[in-house]
Design an enzyme around this catalytic site. Structure first.
Site, PDB file in Angstrom:
ATOM      1  N   ALA A 102     -10.501  14.338  -3.013  1.00 50.66           N
ATOM      2  CA  ALA A 102      -9.552  13.224  -3.067  1.00 50.66           C
ATOM      3  C   ALA A 102      -8.197  13.625  -2.500  1.00 50.66           C
ATOM      4  O   ALA A 102      -7.634  12.928  -1.654  1.00 50.66           O
ATOM      5  CB  ALA A 102      -9.410  12.744  -4.516  1.00 50.66           C
TER       6      ALA A 102
ATOM      7  N   ARG B 164      -2.395  11.412   9.498  1.00 51.90           N
ATOM      8  CA  ARG B 164      -2.793  10.613  10.665  1.00 51.90           C
ATOM      9  C   ARG B 164      -1.767   9.543  10.982  1.00 51.90           C
ATOM     10  O   ARG B 164      -1.647   9.094  12.117  1.00 51.90           O
ATOM     11  CB  ARG B 164      -4.125   9.900  10.408  1.00 51.90           C
TER      12      ARG B 164
ATOM     13  N   GLU C 128      -3.234  23.723  -5.132  1.00 52.01           N
ATOM     14  CA  GLU C 128      -4.595  23.840  -5.667  1.00 52.01           C
ATOM     15  C   GLU C 128      -4.668  25.063  -6.577  1.00 52.01           C
ATOM     16  O   GLU C 128      -4.359  26.175  -6.153  1.00 52.01           O
ATOM     17  CB  GLU C 128      -5.587  23.944  -4.505  1.00 52.01           C
TER      18      GLU C 128
ATOM     19  N   CYS D  99     -20.781  19.162  -4.991  1.00 51.18           N
ATOM     20  CA  CYS D  99     -22.164  18.710  -5.190  1.00 51.18           C
ATOM     21  C   CYS D  99     -23.163  19.702  -4.631  1.00 51.18           C
ATOM     22  O   CYS D  99     -24.353  19.630  -4.935  1.00 51.18           O
ATOM     23  CB  CYS D  99     -22.392  17.375  -4.506  1.00 51.18           C
TER      24      CYS D  99
ATOM     25  N   TYR E 163     -38.969  -2.222   9.914  1.00 50.82           N
ATOM     26  CA  TYR E 163     -40.360  -1.929   9.602  1.00 50.82           C
ATOM     27  C   TYR E 163     -41.096  -1.368  10.814  1.00 50.82           C
ATOM     28  O   TYR E 163     -41.041  -1.924  11.905  1.00 50.82           O
ATOM     29  CB  TYR E 163     -41.099  -3.174   9.117  1.00 50.82           C
TER      30      TYR E 163
ATOM     31  N   TRP F 112     -44.039  -5.018   3.900  1.00 48.01           N
ATOM     32  CA  TRP F 112     -43.055  -5.409   2.890  1.00 48.01           C
ATOM     33  C   TRP F 112     -42.460  -4.113   2.357  1.00 48.01           C
ATOM     34  O   TRP F 112     -43.154  -3.351   1.681  1.00 48.01           O
ATOM     35  CB  TRP F 112     -43.696  -6.177   1.736  1.00 48.01           C
TER      36      TRP F 112
END
Lengths: 459, 459
Positions: free
Chosen positions: B12, B22, B35, B45, B429, B437
């Site tokens: 974050a 930017r 930090e 993760c 598909y 389906w």
């Protein structure tokens, strides 16, 4: 008792019949389905995999046997029986048993026209030579496989680089045949933009297909009535076998002769409930004209998913329920030699034709977190309306795990989302499945940045 | 020159800093990021995969080095530096260099609070024994790997069967350790309904994990200050090593002391632009309270995707642009021993708690056309509102190729679609990718049939 007659017993026809049966008992509705071919309810999309030997046996493609329809659904299915005329005034169809030659009239109260599509066959010299195959129906596939096994052809030419053409090229390569592919466009798969199509060319070349792009087929050379080469404007390509992949057109001759109106795409016109302009007559599948939700114009897309949905909708409605087919967004996917290719919405040409001012971006990312084993490269292209940022279309080319992500953008298109809104989507993430920003979100971010820049320049 | 201070330099915080950069040049905005840990901008993760040896080296998880932030973004990144106080009145933070012990005040014009989350640690006897590990930050992972390699533990107990608990259980098995998993619920992964959670239990048992479900941990037995067993109400489980997977809570102590308001979930309150109630102070990531679009209630979900999005939104806004974080729908995915597990929206318990009357269906299908090689089984559960048919949530458990389909339903949820509308979606598909389906459409069809039946019964 009421009688429903279904003309064409494949995806659309049999979906309609089954849904009608769910809502109406055999004592209130008799259902008779006529099918010209020898098979009903099979996966036509599986044909290239059958030809390539990826799927071992023709029977595997058959979703439900005639016996199953008769026994479980009490649908009277007549294979090898052609319907040669629909008489709306008499409310009857004329049938002919292809095997015995017997002919008769069968009355109906309600009718489903599900006559499918027919392959586009070029009116070129030699086009009726033996050795030239279409692959529209399962019986075509059987003939082609017989030729492959019996005649042992060494060189094949595939004419047309659309989905079926590419899938057939790979199938023939898997059979050990040398394959050339001829397509009139600058890259194969003309439903993609040229930059993304170039990635498909690369895959085909790696697979070993000889590509002849931007070349039109002028005719077929024969020797004693048998194919020996394909002539293009530039060259003569020796060929023992030709597979036509030039697309299909709606098979509406029966319907037109009966006075059932067709639309600008030549497909049968229906309302959203799949009812035609004629009372009690429904139509579904590859023979109908659909509605493109992004361009807002009529569209003809022959695809099993739409056929199944439209058949289901027709069946629910004629059975007394309520359902609609609210159009399509042009989603398609295939795979060539490990390269997955998908698209949805409008490509640049289609967006321009529909009158949109648009911008497009292409981003490169990976199918999993970059550091995770098995992460494969993939490219996402997004086309968005200038100013509004509304998503207009997307294309994905990448390796394993790339293509099915197109569905996220298909659902976003369905809901008229802007690329800005898409950047917020709560998509699933874990390192084995995606980078923390899913590739489609990265593309949406970049598209949104471009929309913003464009707006600032306009001020 | 204006100064932006970022507290917490992970997903974050660094997304916010990069986006601010930017839009604002170094001559107009100075950016300093603090930090506490030794790493910035890494994939938390990925930790279980690092521990399991699937990812070879800790450096692979680091998306961007401090040098890259300094050189390419001109962001002054201070690692191993703890912020110990935020003084809103003075508009300054108090920093302490963990290595040198130096302390100082740093003024700010704008502030981003991105202090993340802290693992829930049970207040149980023996919980501070050596041998008990959390795996929240990369430094934790390093310590755990050191223990695995140095002490060669033979038996581990994982406490808590959520995503991290399961991923860590698999990681430890991959290390050759005998693993027991203890969870207080009837099945692991309490964010799934019990029927779907049972499929996760099966996968864990096949993997060789000893499952102790419905058991609460009462304490940890130690020998000379060192862990030797985990005590539950029912038994004592010998353990050389414990991994805690009891979830996390927002780390908001700093913010609360500074008077920045928090919400009912204890996360920091922000508006949709990630601005807190305090002028010029923004917050993003695992320390904030989010909004659940389906329940319409505040939600706390610690996940890298939200952290990245919220950080980006904060950075765009504080840089002078406009962006919003319009909430989440609770999408998550993981993989246990080849079994993919995904969910989105509300499960049955959550739907009931939110006051919905709902129905649910489970369907079984395959990841590819049934006849296509590599087609794997998968189950889809859909929860829909009675009467309206509005989609409320979905769960998928299946083999390779199953889980990412949850995204289709996440986008459908985002757009408030009903299961009836979902049945019409134009999803991609082809036989290598899906049955005609798609399994999610089959589930939507079945849910819609149930909604219809329920409506008929109400008449």
């Amino acid at each position: 008792m009421e009688r429903l007659v279904v003309v064409g017993a494949d995806a659309a026809g049999m979906s309609a019949a089954s849904q009608a049966r769910r809502r109406r008992t055999p004592s209130s509705l008799q259902i008779i389905a006529f099918e010209r071919g020898r098979h009903a309810s099979y996966s036509a999309c599986g044909i290239p995999y059958l030809v390539g030997g990826v799927v071992g046996h023709c029977g595997q493609l058959i979703a439900r046997t005639p016996e199953a329809f008769r026994d479980s659904f009490q649908i009277d299915l007549r294979l090898s029986t052609e319907v040669t005329e629909i008489d709306i005034g008499r409310r009857a169809i004329h049938a002919r048993d292809i095997v015995t030659g017997r002919e008769w009239w069968e009355g109906f109260d309600q009718l489903v026209v599900a006559t499918g599509a027919v392959p586009v066959r070029p009116a070129l010299p030699g086009a009726d030579a033996s050795g030239i195959y279409g692959v529209q129906v399962l019986d075509d596939a059987a003939k082609l496989i017989q030729a492959l096994e019996g005649e042992q052809p060494r060189r094949a030419v595939v004419v047309g680089g659309g989905y079926i053409g590419l899938e057939m090229a790979e199938a023939l390569i898997l059979r050990g045949i040398r394959v050339a592919l001829v397509d009139g466009g600058p890259e194969p798969m003309g439903t993609l933009d040229r930059d993304m199509g170039a990635l498909v060319s690369e895959a085909l070349r790696r697979l070993g297909v000889d590509l002849y792009l931007g070349e039109r087929v002028l005719g077929f050379e024969t020797k004693g009535g048998r194919l020996c080469a394909v002539q293009t404007a530039e060259r003569s390509l020796p060929a023992d076998l030709v597979v036509l992949g030039l697309g299909v057109r709606p098979n509406t001759e029966l319907a037109k002769r009966a006075g059932i109106p067709t639309g600008v795409t030549t497909g049968i016109l229906t309302d959203r409930r799949m009812h035609t302009a004629v009372d009690g007559v429904w139509a579904a599948g590859d023979c109908v004209e659909s509605f493109h939700r992004v361009s807002g114009t009529p569209a003809f897309v022959a695809l099993g998913t739409h056929a199944n949905k439209q058949g289901r909708v027709a069946g629910i409605n004629l059975g007394g329920g309520y359902a609609t087919f609210p159009g399509l967004v042009g989603t398609a996917v295939t795979k060539i030699y490990g390269v997955e290719v998908a698209r949805t919405g409008l490509n640049e040409t289609e967006a321009a034709r529909a009158g949109f001012e648009f911008l497009s971006v292409v981003v490169e990312s990976t199918t999993r977190a970059g550091y995770f084993p098995g992460a494969r490269p993939m490219k996402v292209k997004i086309i968005a309306e200038k100013r509004s940022g509304r998503l207009l279309g997307a294309q994905i080319v990448g390796e394993e795990g790339a293509a099915k992500r197109i569905d996220v953008l298909a659902v976003a298109l369905w809901n008229d989302m802007t690329v800005e809104e898409i950047t917020s989507l709560d998509l699933s993430y874990a390192p084995p499945f995606s980078p923390v920003w899913d590739p489609v979100l990265i593309a949406a971010r970049k598209a949104w940045e471009l929309v913003e820049e464009t707006m600032l320049q306009c001020r």
